[in-house]
Enzyme design. Structure first.
Site, PDB file in Angstrom:
ATOM      1  N   SER A  70       0.825  -1.207   0.000  1.00 58.06           N
ATOM      2  CA  SER A  70       0.000   0.000   0.000  1.00 58.06           C
ATOM      3  C   SER A  70       0.857   1.254   0.000  1.00 58.06           C
ATOM      4  O   SER A  70       1.985   1.265   0.494  1.00 58.06           O
ATOM      5  CB  SER A  70      -0.917   0.016   1.228  1.00 58.06           C
ATOM      6  OG  SER A  70      -1.866  -1.018   1.167  1.00 58.06           O
ATOM      7  N   GLN A  71       0.295   2.329  -0.538  1.00 56.92           N
ATOM      8  CA  GLN A  71       1.004   3.599  -0.544  1.00 56.92           C
ATOM      9  C   GLN A  71       1.220   4.058   0.899  1.00 56.92           C
ATOM     10  O   GLN A  71       0.405   3.782   1.791  1.00 56.92           O
ATOM     11  CB  GLN A  71       0.219   4.649  -1.325  1.00 56.92           C
ATOM     12  CG  GLN A  71      -1.085   5.082  -0.667  1.00 56.92           C
ATOM     13  CD  GLN A  71      -1.854   6.087  -1.503  1.00 56.92           C
ATOM     14  OE1 GLN A  71      -2.824   5.737  -2.151  1.00 56.92           O
ATOM     15  NE2 GLN A  71      -1.426   7.338  -1.468  1.00 56.92           N
TER      16      GLN A  71
END
Length: 223
Positions: A70-71
């Site tokens: 995930s970012q």
């Protein structure tokens, strides 16, 4: 892994990590404990070497098997929501992936139990986490949609894949006073906060819609 590799050089340096933290602050992450946790975890060791120069950009990256890391913003945001400004005790993570979110959670929680359905990913994550010598994490290869009922209840539950609906099995494993953060939806996904609140007659679950997100789907079974 060498200390130089863990601390990072060039694009994976501490300076690059600090720029990431400034961007997160500018995007609204206020919890200093969460920011410190992201600053302490070297994200570049969780991605392929060919992608390490992009490790501190605010974007998701592929980690194999159709999954992504995930970012940084969403990692920080979900951790901040789960913490709610206070300490976390026992936390369940559904979807270990490469182990990055797991590592961040370990810095803000007493205990982290993380479930991953894809065995090769779990083995890779275990290696990364051992390199960091994080001792308060337990990993399990299992169907994440079922949680870990034998270890319930949990003070916090974080789901890192999008469910079609909020699984009843996970609700039942959330301690009274606990919080769950979970993305829900298929084409359009919304991040939900679920709070298990004590009431005069027992307890109830309160659901709040937070923001639009994009995650890989939450799947049952194992492989």
């Amino acid at each position: 892994m060498s200390s130089a590799a863990l601390s990072g050089i060039g694009m994976t340096s501490q300076r690059t990590r600090e720029r990431m933290l400034r961007r997160l602050s500018e995007k609204g992450i206020k919890d200093e404990v969460v920011l410190a946790a992201l600053g302490a975890i070297p994200r570049h060791i969780f991605v392929d070497e060919a992608l390490s120069s992009r490790a501190y950009e605010d974007g998701s990256l592929p980690i194999g098997f159709g999954q992504t890391i995930s970012q940084p913003y969403i990692v920080a945001r979900m951790t901040e929501i789960l913490r709610n400004g206070g300490p976390l005790g026992k936390v369940l993570e559904i979807g270990t992936g490469c182990g990055y979110q797991t590592a961040v959670l370990s810095k803000v929680s007493k205990e982290v139990y993380s479930v991953e359905r894809i065995r090769p990913l779990l083995m890779k994550a275990r290696g990364h986490l051992r390199e960091l010598r994080l001792a308060n994490i337990k990993l399990k290869h299992a169907d994440g949609t079922m949680g870990l009922p034998e270890l319930a209840p949990f003070d916090g539950i974080m789901v890192t894949a999008a469910a079609r609906h909020i699984p009843q099995e996970l609700l039942e494993q959330l301690a009274v006073g606990g919080r769950m953060v979970i993305p829900v939806g298929t084409e359009e996904q919304i991040l939900y906060l679920v709070e298990h609140l004590k009431t005069a007659s027992g307890s109830e679950y309160r659901q709040s819609k937070l923001e639009a997100v994009k995650f890989v789907p939450l799947l049952g079974g194992t492989n």
